[in-house]
Scaffold this active site. Structure first.
Site, PDB file in Angstrom:
ATOM      1  N   GLU A  42       0.811  -1.230   0.000  1.00 22.58           N
ATOM      2  CA  GLU A  42       0.000   0.000   0.000  1.00 22.58           C
ATOM      3  C   GLU A  42       0.840   1.275   0.000  1.00 22.58           C
ATOM      4  O   GLU A  42       0.742   2.101   0.921  1.00 22.58           O
ATOM      5  CB  GLU A  42      -0.943  -0.001   1.205  1.00 22.58           C
ATOM      6  CG  GLU A  42      -1.832  -1.235   1.284  1.00 22.58           C
ATOM      7  CD  GLU A  42      -2.912  -1.136   2.363  1.00 22.58           C
ATOM      8  OE1 GLU A  42      -2.814  -0.266   3.229  1.00 22.58           O
ATOM      9  OE2 GLU A  42      -3.854  -1.939   2.307  1.00 22.58           O
ATOM     10  N   GLU A  71      -5.268  -8.823   0.470  1.00 29.19           N
ATOM     11  CA  GLU A  71      -5.888  -8.518   1.773  1.00 29.19           C
ATOM     12  C   GLU A  71      -7.352  -8.198   1.540  1.00 29.19           C
ATOM     13  O   GLU A  71      -7.709  -7.521   0.579  1.00 29.19           O
ATOM     14  CB  GLU A  71      -5.281  -7.272   2.455  1.00 29.19           C
ATOM     15  CG  GLU A  71      -4.000  -7.480   3.180  1.00 29.19           C
ATOM     16  CD  GLU A  71      -3.475  -6.205   3.857  1.00 29.19           C
ATOM     17  OE1 GLU A  71      -4.285  -5.410   4.398  1.00 29.19           O
ATOM     18  OE2 GLU A  71      -2.257  -6.003   3.821  1.00 29.19           O
TER      19      GLU A  71
HETATM   20  C1  BGP Z   1      -4.225  -2.540   5.595  1.00 28.54           C
HETATM   21  C2  BGP Z   1      -2.799  -2.726   6.012  1.00 28.54           C
HETATM   22  C3  BGP Z   1      -2.592  -3.656   7.155  1.00 28.54           C
HETATM   23  C4  BGP Z   1      -3.709  -3.725   8.175  1.00 28.54           C
HETATM   24  C5  BGP Z   1      -5.088  -3.536   7.570  1.00 28.54           C
HETATM   25  C6  BGP Z   1      -6.197  -3.273   8.560  1.00 28.54           C
HETATM   26  O1  BGP Z   1      -4.403  -1.317   4.969  1.00 28.54           O
HETATM   27  O2  BGP Z   1      -2.018  -3.216   4.942  1.00 28.54           O
HETATM   28  O3  BGP Z   1      -1.338  -3.373   7.692  1.00 28.54           O
HETATM   29  O4  BGP Z   1      -3.430  -3.037   9.295  1.00 28.54           O
HETATM   30  O5  BGP Z   1      -5.125  -2.505   6.629  1.00 28.54           O
HETATM   31  O6  BGP Z   1      -6.232  -1.948   8.935  1.00 28.54           O
HETATM   32  P1  BGP Z   1      -6.267  -1.478  10.446  1.00 28.54           P
HETATM   33  O7  BGP Z   1      -5.269  -2.311  11.151  1.00 28.54           O
HETATM   34  O8  BGP Z   1      -5.898  -0.045  10.417  1.00 28.54           O
HETATM   35  O9  BGP Z   1      -7.665  -1.699  10.914  1.00 28.54           O
END
Ligand code: BGP
Length: 470
Positions: free
Chosen positions: A165, A364
């Site tokens: 990202e 993801e």
């Molecule tokens: C994505 C990232 C992850 C993870 C996920 C969930 O954008 O790649 O690292 O953290 O989001 O987001 P959060 O943990 O902020 O809820």
């Protein structure tokens, strides 16, 4: 209705080094470690990144758990701040080398396809202090670090990714002050965005040189795609949504897949007086070092309209568009993110129609929920039916896209074991496996058992009420 996936479909989960390993034995802090030291109050319950899931010590147990739920693929990241001793010369830390080699070898033995990412928001602190990716010397140091990773683990890693990202730190650290160092500077952000793409391309270049004789070795970048939907058909809203897409999606996508930037985007940066410093040889590196496949993180779309009132704030991308609150949206109240499974189909079709149908996968997708302990049954197993429904709905749309010719070869959930997160710490839990923060005990959730059956059969049953629920 039964939904069946193609043979050899990759099923898995993703995490990152800084969110799962803990910081034991690291020769450097990274920006997140330092941010916690400086401002622990910014983190949920003041829980920092020192321990996380302690996968630094518990990885053999973790891999056994992956096998228990039949995962056939897994992504994690190497921590730059762990692997490299001397950031200038790229000397490799021997403890880290031993750790990652053992971790990756065990995954290989377990027949779990391994994707390794090199950068997951975790700039080493010393390099952050000299500007991070705002500094072109750091761009070169990233390429050197990437080379060390390819040399050290090339025999063990199935798929590589340069970064996770890359647009997110631009937004979070240089535009909207969500994360340390809380800067809001459009011009600097544009430079950081450009330099980050350059760092990615320089890493790909090292990869292609090192593996010139091995056509099986492939590399990507993990992009978070957040398609922008216009509020309605009014031309000013359509234009705003298109521009928001240019900033947050297409800038990185075009550069990574097609080795270029859209002229429309360049014109806007020029008009806003924030065009980054660049030169011809850098543009050549970006043009000549494209990804072999694409990895997409999908959580939510954007809902966009043109500015309702004339914009009078600072010079920011937001002068061109604003979010609007779509009354009909479904939301995950814990994270505040919209749930819109159909967007996964739209992303797939965009890749098919506008990006040469490049092969790709979902790297993801997930649902973060606070207070999951209240869903435990008598055996201590979290009954996360909401997560199972979330996955089914997204897979339904992904499957439809595959049937219509999308070249998607896998689906990885965020995440395997509940992990630590930037500022949110352990507030929202995402895993197939729950983590007890006091004992570090890991317990497979209902969704973990559900996915293990889905993987064994390569299919699942979806209820009528979940089809077309959008
Ligand atoms: C994505 C990232 C992850 C993870 C996920 C969930 O954008 O790649 O690292 O953290 O989001 O987001 P959060 O943990 O902020 O809820």
């Amino acid at each position: 209705m039964k939904i069946k996936f193609p043979e050899n479909f990759l099923w898995g989960a993703a995490t990152s080094g800084p969110q799962s390993e803990g910081s034991k034995d690291k020769p450097h802090l990274n920006v997140m470690d330092k941010w916690f030291q400086l401002h622990p109050e910014d983190f949920h319950n003041q829980v920092g990144p020192e321990i996380t899931c302690n996968s630094y010590e518990k990885y053999p147990e973790d891999i056994e758990l992956m096998q228990r739920i039949n995962l056939n693929s897994f992504r994690t990241s190497i921590q730059w701040s762990r692997l490299i001793d001397d950031l200038e010369t790229g000397t490799v830390n021997q403890k880290a080398l031993k750790y990652y080699r053992d971790y990756f070898s065990r995954l290989k033995k377990a027949n779990i396809k391994l994707m390794v990412n090199l950068y997951h928001f975790d700039m080493p602190w010393e390099l952050q202090e000299v500007g991070g990716f705002a500094n072109k010397h750091v761009v070169d140091l990233f390429a050197l670090y990437a080379k060390r990773c390819f040399e050290s683990f090339g025999d063990l890693v199935d798929m590589w990714s340069t970064m996770n990202e890359p647009i997110v730190p631009v937004e979070a650290q240089y535009l909207y002050k969500w994360w340390y160092p809380y800067i809001s500077d459009y011009k600097l952000a544009a430079q950081v965005g450009y330099n980050t793409i350059l760092a990615h391309a320089k890493a790909v270049k090292e990869f292609k040189i090192l593996f010139a004789n091995d056509s099986k070795k492939e590399i990507t970048v993990v992009l978070n795609l957040t398609p922008s939907y216009s509020k309605d058909d009014k031309p000013e809203n359509i234009k705003a949504a298109k521009l928001s897409d240019e900033f947050f999606n297409k800038s990185m996508l075009e550069a990574a897949v097609n080795g270029r930037f859209n002229q429309e985007f360049i014109d806007v940066l020029k008009a806003d007086n924030v065009l980054p410093e660049f030169n011809k040889s850098e543009l050549d590196i970006i043009a000549n070092n494209r990804i072999d496949f694409l990895a997409v993180n999908y959580y939510q779309p954007r809902r966009i309209q043109g500015r309702e009132k004339p914009y009078s704030g600072e010079n920011m991308p937001d002068k061109h568009f604003e979010n609007f609150d779509w009354a009909e949206k479904r939301i995950n109240p814990h994270r505040g993110w919209e749930i819109h499974p159909e967007t996964i189909y739209n992303i797939a079709m965009d890749i098919k129609n506008n990006y040469n149908n490049i092969k790709w996968f979902i790297s993801e997708n997930g649902m973060g929920v606070e207070g999951e302990e209240k869903f435990k049954n008598q055996d201590g197993v979290i009954q996360d039916d909401y997560r199972i429904d979330f996955i089914k709905e997204h897979l339904y749309w992904l499957h439809k896209a595959i049937q219509e010719g999308s070249n998607c070869f896998g689906y990885q959930m965020w995440t395997f074991i509940d992990c630590w997160s930037w500022a949110n710490s352990f507030k929202n839990r995402y895993g197939f496996v729950s983590l007890d923060l006091k004992t570090q005990a890991r317990t497979i959730k209902k969704s973990g058992t559900w996915i293990s059956n889905c993987i064994i059969n390569n299919e699942f049953e979806i209820e009528e009420n979940l089809v077309n629920k959008n």
